[in-house]
Design a protein around this motif. Structure first.
Motif, PDB file in Angstrom:
ATOM      1  N   ARG A  27       2.378  20.430  10.354  1.00  0.00           N
ATOM      2  CA  ARG A  27       2.096  21.270   9.213  1.00  0.00           C
ATOM      3  C   ARG A  27       3.298  21.521   8.444  1.00  0.00           C
ATOM      4  NH1 ARG A  27       0.600  26.566  10.455  1.00  0.00           N
ATOM      5  NH2 ARG A  27       0.289  25.957  12.737  1.00  0.00           N
ATOM      6  N   LYS A  28       4.434  21.431   9.009  1.00  0.00           N
ATOM      7  CA  LYS A  28       5.770  21.674   8.426  1.00  0.00           C
ATOM      8  C   LYS A  28       6.483  20.214   8.282  1.00  0.00           C
ATOM      9  CE  LYS A  28       6.182  26.457   9.731  1.00  0.00           C
ATOM     10  NZ  LYS A  28       6.794  27.014  10.816  1.00  0.00           N
ATOM     11  N   GLY A  29       5.832  19.248   8.474  1.00  0.00           N
ATOM     12  CA  GLY A  29       6.372  17.920   8.520  1.00  0.00           C
ATOM     13  C   GLY A  29       6.793  17.191   6.860  1.00  0.00           C
ATOM     14  N   VAL A  30       7.335  15.975   7.294  1.00  0.00           N
ATOM     15  CA  VAL A  30       7.979  15.442   6.025  1.00  0.00           C
ATOM     16  C   VAL A  30       6.767  15.064   4.998  1.00  0.00           C
ATOM     17  CG1 VAL A  30       9.038  13.206   5.294  1.00  0.00           C
ATOM     18  CG2 VAL A  30       9.863  14.316   7.439  1.00  0.00           C
ATOM     19  N   LEU A  31       5.641  14.741   5.478  1.00  0.00           N
ATOM     20  CA  LEU A  31       4.540  14.272   4.843  1.00  0.00           C
ATOM     21  C   LEU A  31       3.880  15.382   4.028  1.00  0.00           C
ATOM     22  CD1 LEU A  31       2.955  11.793   4.065  1.00  0.00           C
ATOM     23  CD2 LEU A  31       1.087  12.683   5.426  1.00  0.00           C
ATOM     24  N   ARG A  32       3.957  16.439   4.584  1.00  0.00           N
ATOM     25  CA  ARG A  32       3.483  17.734   3.943  1.00  0.00           C
ATOM     26  C   ARG A  32       4.522  18.195   2.914  1.00  0.00           C
ATOM     27  NH1 ARG A  32      -0.950  19.529   3.725  1.00  0.00           N
ATOM     28  NH2 ARG A  32      -0.450  19.879   1.599  1.00  0.00           N
ATOM     29  N   ASP A  33       5.576  17.980   2.888  1.00  0.00           N
ATOM     30  CA  ASP A  33       6.862  18.261   2.025  1.00  0.00           C
ATOM     31  C   ASP A  33       6.451  17.415   0.864  1.00  0.00           C
ATOM     32  OD1 ASP A  33       8.381  20.039   2.897  1.00  0.00           O
ATOM     33  OD2 ASP A  33      10.150  18.744   3.260  1.00  0.00           O
ATOM     34  N   ILE A  34       6.190  16.007   0.987  1.00  0.00           N
ATOM     35  CA  ILE A  34       5.879  15.081  -0.073  1.00  0.00           C
ATOM     36  C   ILE A  34       4.790  15.493  -0.940  1.00  0.00           C
ATOM     37  CG2 ILE A  34       5.372  12.615  -0.588  1.00  0.00           C
ATOM     38  CD1 ILE A  34       6.812  11.917   1.704  1.00  0.00           C
ATOM     39  N   MET A  35       3.647  16.000  -0.068  1.00  0.00           N
ATOM     40  CA  MET A  35       2.275  16.385  -0.926  1.00  0.00           C
ATOM     41  C   MET A  35       2.738  17.627  -1.693  1.00  0.00           C
ATOM     42  SD  MET A  35       0.455  14.126  -0.173  1.00  0.00           S
ATOM     43  CE  MET A  35      -1.166  14.077   0.313  1.00  0.00           C
ATOM     44  N   ASP A  36       3.697  18.553  -1.244  1.00  0.00           N
ATOM     45  CA  ASP A  36       3.954  19.550  -2.186  1.00  0.00           C
ATOM     46  C   ASP A  36       4.467  19.261  -3.284  1.00  0.00           C
ATOM     47  OD1 ASP A  36       2.760  21.116  -0.363  1.00  0.00           O
ATOM     48  OD2 ASP A  36       4.627  21.946   0.773  1.00  0.00           O
ATOM     49  N   LYS A  37       5.725  18.257  -3.173  1.00  0.00           N
ATOM     50  CA  LYS A  37       6.505  17.752  -4.246  1.00  0.00           C
ATOM     51  C   LYS A  37       5.434  16.932  -5.425  1.00  0.00           C
ATOM     52  CE  LYS A  37      10.809  17.911  -2.309  1.00  0.00           C
ATOM     53  NZ  LYS A  37      11.107  17.084  -1.174  1.00  0.00           N
ATOM     54  N   LEU A  38       4.353  16.475  -4.753  1.00  0.00           N
ATOM     55  CA  LEU A  38       3.708  15.511  -5.496  1.00  0.00           C
ATOM     56  C   LEU A  38       3.297  16.578  -6.676  1.00  0.00           C
ATOM     57  CD1 LEU A  38       2.668  12.585  -5.164  1.00  0.00           C
ATOM     58  CD2 LEU A  38       0.636  13.521  -4.027  1.00  0.00           C
ATOM     59  N   LYS A  39       2.708  17.729  -6.397  1.00  0.00           N
ATOM     60  CA  LYS A  39       2.362  18.690  -7.678  1.00  0.00           C
ATOM     61  C   LYS A  39       3.321  18.763  -8.849  1.00  0.00           C
ATOM     62  CE  LYS A  39      -0.116  21.575  -4.311  1.00  0.00           C
ATOM     63  NZ  LYS A  39       0.490  22.122  -3.069  1.00  0.00           N
ATOM     64  N   THR A  40       4.791  18.569  -8.398  1.00  0.00           N
ATOM     65  CA  THR A  40       5.677  18.846  -9.584  1.00  0.00           C
ATOM     66  C   THR A  40       5.828  17.252 -10.552  1.00  0.00           C
ATOM     67  OG1 THR A  40       7.621  18.004  -8.281  1.00  0.00           O
ATOM     68  CG2 THR A  40       6.920  20.545  -8.053  1.00  0.00           C
ATOM     69  N   VAL A  41       5.477  16.306  -9.968  1.00  0.00           N
ATOM     70  CA  VAL A  41       5.599  15.141 -10.510  1.00  0.00           C
ATOM     71  C   VAL A  41       4.626  14.963 -11.847  1.00  0.00           C
ATOM     72  CG1 VAL A  41       6.685  13.701  -8.689  1.00  0.00           C
ATOM     73  CG2 VAL A  41       4.136  13.647  -9.450  1.00  0.00           C
ATOM     74  N   PRO A  42       5.106  14.253 -12.799  1.00  0.00           N
ATOM     75  CA  PRO A  42       4.419  14.004 -13.826  1.00  0.00           C
ATOM     76  C   PRO A  42       2.932  13.180 -13.682  1.00  0.00           C
ATOM     77  CG  PRO A  42       6.345  13.007 -14.391  1.00  0.00           C
ATOM     78  CD  PRO A  42       6.313  13.386 -13.137  1.00  0.00           C
ATOM     79  N   ALA A  43       1.758  13.843 -14.017  1.00  0.00           N
ATOM     80  CA  ALA A  43       0.620  13.346 -13.852  1.00  0.00           C
ATOM     81  C   ALA A  43       0.258  11.949 -13.781  1.00  0.00           C
ATOM     82  CB  ALA A  43      -0.617  14.056 -14.753  1.00  0.00           C
ATOM     83  N   ALA A  44       1.174  11.302 -14.766  1.00  0.00           N
ATOM     84  CA  ALA A  44       0.783   9.676 -14.827  1.00  0.00           C
ATOM     85  C   ALA A  44       1.266   9.038 -13.339  1.00  0.00           C
ATOM     86  CB  ALA A  44       1.519   9.244 -16.033  1.00  0.00           C
ATOM     87  N   GLU A  45       2.306   9.786 -12.818  1.00  0.00           N
ATOM     88  CA  GLU A  45       2.773   8.954 -11.499  1.00  0.00           C
ATOM     89  C   GLU A  45       2.181   9.393 -10.210  1.00  0.00           C
ATOM     90  OE1 GLU A  45       7.272   9.691 -11.373  1.00  0.00           O
ATOM     91  OE2 GLU A  45       7.241   9.023 -13.525  1.00  0.00           O
TER      92      GLU A  45
END
Ligand code: PHE
Length: 330
Positions: A27-45
């Motif tokens: 739940r606090k793992g690396v993948l979770r982190d990545i998913m959270d960051k996903l929200k901040t990248v441009p929609a196209a990527e």
């Protein structure tokens, strides 16, 4: 991703596997982190990154599952006392060709180009083949008990590869063009350049008109092929009962380029081989027409060649089987 899979591979048991799972997929793992960051990248990527994250999750889950099953098998075999096939193997090291074998193989290759084929004879010889047929009179020093290992049967360990000459000529009419590599035995006291067991390569060429010039030419060709174009060859008059005239031939010392060193005993030359024109008496003994054929023969020391070619200062190193010595030739 690679790092995560590596950690899975190295995990020793279920507990460690669980730690890896939590670290990456928890739940606090690396993948979770990545998913959270996903929200901040441009929609196209986002779709591309999302797909990568998903691949990672699938691959890691599969690897974890596989390793978990493997660990379970290890535990099961440990319980039943069976051999654990999942343990890493022990590295035994790779063997290498022995320098003596390498010189013999190279010699066969070089004389093969001159049309010579390989012949063979027994290590345990008769007195006839090793001495009598080679015109070696009963009072010749090499027949002395000091030099020959005699066996109870009246046979002996061959002191040279020359008896193969006799065996070949007994079994076929001329022309003959053979080389015969093999072990020889002499009651020599072992030192840096002598061994009671050593190797020779015998050569025999019988035809209608073979001359000393053929012998010199072929042995010079051999020397250049074996040692390189700079080697010098020297022929000295000598005596052997089975050749007439006889020579000894030397290579210039490869190590010091003829300047003088320990291996050539400061002379600049190394004695490689005895040789000569086949004595007509030998032809008569094997039933060849001594009027119709001529031939040359030689018998060279394999270890001698190996010593100068590879810079080995003590012949005993070839027989000690010390892997630190032998692996240098790999
Ligand atoms: N057999 C001889 C030796 O052992 C060498 C040799 C072979 C000489 C053939 C002449 C011809 O010293």
């Amino acid at each position: 991703m690679d790092r995560a899979l590596q950690e899975v591979r190295l995990a020793a048991g279920p507990a460690e596997l669980e730690t890896v799972r939590v670290k990456y997929l928890g739940r606090k793992g690396v993948l979770r982190d990545i998913m959270d960051k996903l929200k901040t990248v441009p929609a196209a990527e986002r779709p591309e990154l999302g797909r990568l994250a998903n691949d990672f999750k699938m691959a890691l889950t599969a690897a974890l599952e596989e390793r978990r099953a493997a660990c379970a098998t290890v535990r099961a075999t440990a319980r039943t006392g069976q051999f654990d096939v999942t343990l890493p193997g022990m590295w035994r090291g790779l063997g290498a060709r022995h320098p003596v074998s390498m010189i013999i193989e190279e010699t066969i290759r070089i004389f093969g180009r001159l049309g010579f084929t390989v012949a063979d004879g027994p290590d345990i010889e008769t007195e006839y083949h090793n001495f009598d047929a080679l015109n070696t009179p009963a009072d010749h020093p090499s027949r002395d008990i000091q030099d020959t290992f005699w066996l109870d049967s009246g046979r002996l360990l061959r002191t040279q590869t020359s008896p193969v000459q006799i065996r070949v000529m007994e079994s076929q009419p001329p022309p003959v063009r053979i080389i015969a590599p093999g072990r020889c035995y002499r009651r020599d006291t072992t030192d840096a350049t002598h061994s009671a067991n050593f190797h020779q390569v015998e050569g025999l060429y019988v035809e209608r008109r073979v001359s000393l010039a053929d012998l010199k030419g072929d042995l010079t060709f051999f020397a250049r092929e074996m040692m390189g174009p700079d080697v010098k060859v020297r022929f000295r008059p000598h005596y052997f009962p089975f050749t007439e005239p006889s020579v000894e031939y030397d290579f210039s010392c490869h190590l010091c380029r003829g300047r003088g060193c320990r291996v050539c005993k400061q002379s600049g030359w190394i004695e490689i081989s005895g040789a000569g024109m086949v004595n007509p008496k030998v032809f008569q003994t094997v039933g060849y027409d001594a009027e119709a054929c001529t031939g040359y023969a030689f018998g060279m020391g394999v270890e001698r060649i190996a010593m100068i070619k590879y810079g080995v200062e003590d012949i005993r190193l070839f027989y000690d089987n010390d892997v630190r010595f032998l692996e240098q030739f790999a």
